[in-house]
Write a protein that holds these residues in place. Sequence first.
Motif, short mmCIF file in Angstrom:
data_model
loop_
_atom_site.label_atom_id
_atom_site.label_comp_id
_atom_site.label_asym_id
_atom_site.label_seq_id
_atom_site.Cartn_x
_atom_site.Cartn_y
_atom_site.Cartn_z
N UNK A 73 -30.95 48.89 -3.50
CA UNK A 73 -29.60 48.71 -4.02
C UNK A 73 -28.70 49.86 -3.57
N UNK A 74 -27.53 49.51 -3.04
CA UNK A 74 -26.50 50.45 -2.62
C UNK A 74 -27.06 51.57 -1.72
N UNK A 75 -28.06 51.23 -0.90
CA UNK A 75 -28.67 52.22 -0.03
C UNK A 75 -28.98 51.65 1.36
N UNK A 76 -29.64 50.49 1.40
CA UNK A 76 -30.03 49.90 2.68
C UNK A 76 -31.53 49.92 2.88
N UNK A 77 -31.95 49.83 4.15
CA UNK A 77 -33.36 49.74 4.49
C UNK A 77 -34.03 51.10 4.27
N UNK A 78 -35.01 51.13 3.36
CA UNK A 78 -35.70 52.38 3.06
C UNK A 78 -36.39 52.91 4.32
N UNK A 84 -17.61 35.93 9.82
CA UNK A 84 -17.68 36.00 8.36
C UNK A 84 -16.60 36.97 7.86
N UNK A 85 -15.78 36.55 6.91
CA UNK A 85 -14.76 37.47 6.37
C UNK A 85 -15.40 38.62 5.60
N UNK A 86 -14.76 39.79 5.65
CA UNK A 86 -15.20 40.91 4.83
C UNK A 86 -15.18 40.45 3.37
N UNK A 87 -16.21 40.81 2.64
CA UNK A 87 -16.34 40.37 1.24
C UNK A 87 -17.28 39.19 1.08
N UNK A 88 -17.66 38.55 2.20
CA UNK A 88 -18.62 37.43 2.14
C UNK A 88 -19.94 37.95 1.59
N UNK A 89 -20.52 37.18 0.67
CA UNK A 89 -21.82 37.54 0.11
C UNK A 89 -22.90 36.67 0.76
N UNK A 90 -24.01 37.32 1.10
CA UNK A 90 -25.12 36.66 1.77
C UNK A 90 -26.40 36.85 0.98
N UNK A 91 -27.20 35.79 0.87
CA UNK A 91 -28.56 35.92 0.33
C UNK A 91 -29.47 35.96 1.55
N UNK A 92 -30.20 37.06 1.69
CA UNK A 92 -31.13 37.24 2.81
C UNK A 92 -32.47 37.65 2.23
N UNK A 93 -33.48 36.79 2.39
CA UNK A 93 -34.77 37.07 1.76
C UNK A 93 -34.58 37.21 0.27
N UNK A 94 -35.10 38.28 -0.31
CA UNK A 94 -34.95 38.53 -1.75
C UNK A 94 -33.63 39.19 -2.10
N UNK A 95 -32.88 39.63 -1.10
CA UNK A 95 -31.69 40.44 -1.34
C UNK A 95 -30.40 39.62 -1.43
N UNK A 96 -29.37 40.30 -1.93
CA UNK A 96 -28.00 39.82 -1.78
C UNK A 96 -27.22 40.98 -1.19
N UNK A 97 -26.36 40.66 -0.20
CA UNK A 97 -25.56 41.68 0.47
C UNK A 97 -24.13 41.21 0.57
N UNK A 98 -23.22 42.17 0.78
CA UNK A 98 -21.81 41.88 0.95
C UNK A 98 -21.35 42.44 2.29
N UNK A 141 -23.43 45.98 2.58
CA UNK A 141 -24.03 46.85 1.57
C UNK A 141 -24.93 45.98 0.71
N UNK A 142 -25.95 46.60 0.14
CA UNK A 142 -26.96 45.89 -0.65
C UNK A 142 -26.51 45.80 -2.10
N UNK A 143 -26.35 44.56 -2.60
CA UNK A 143 -25.96 44.32 -4.00
C UNK A 143 -27.18 44.07 -4.88
N UNK A 144 -28.16 43.34 -4.35
CA UNK A 144 -29.40 43.04 -5.06
C UNK A 144 -30.55 43.45 -4.14
N UNK A 145 -31.42 44.37 -4.59
CA UNK A 145 -32.48 44.87 -3.73
C UNK A 145 -33.60 43.86 -3.53
N UNK A 146 -34.44 44.12 -2.52
CA UNK A 146 -35.61 43.28 -2.30
C UNK A 146 -36.14 43.40 -0.88
N UNK A 147 -37.15 42.60 -0.62
CA UNK A 147 -37.82 42.59 0.69
C UNK A 147 -37.19 41.55 1.61
N UNK A 148 -37.17 41.89 2.90
CA UNK A 148 -36.75 40.94 3.94
C UNK A 148 -37.79 41.00 5.04
#
Length: 143
Positions: free
Chosen positions: A27-32, A82-96, A127-134
């Motif tokens: 969350x709010x960090x990116x790829x560990x 994709x417009x800035x602000x678009x939200x994406x579900x990728x794997x377990x995550x959600x990103x903006x 940016x990562x809104x919901x953390x998880x694995x991809x």
Amino acid sequence: MAKVVAVNISATKGVIKEPIEKGYFAFNHGLEGDAHAGDWHRQVSLLSQESIDKMTASGADNLSAGKFAENLTTEGIVLYELPIGTKLKIGETEMEVTQIGKECHKGCAIRELVGDCVMPREGIFTKVLVPGWIKAGDEITII
């Protein structure tokens, strides 16, 4: 269907990233473990396989996932539309989506190796809104 082709990581900035089996996006960090992760607006970089294929068609050799220092190589989605602000579900995550394209920095290893860099024109940042694995093969959905 839009999907992840590869998850890519590097320990230092400005270099080619190496594909890994899966990555944890905090969350709010990116790829560990990735050099670009942190508390800023360009936590995760994405570039499509279609953009890489354009570079190959223009004569660039030996291109593969991670060569443009992207964290996620995608397929089946036109990222730069994709417009800035678009939200994406990728794997377990959600990103903006936070930025489309970027300025290439001086001494860019990718530009030197390939002769051009498509990332400034067609890459995007999130940016990562919901953390998880991809992992490769995960579906990408516009929320």
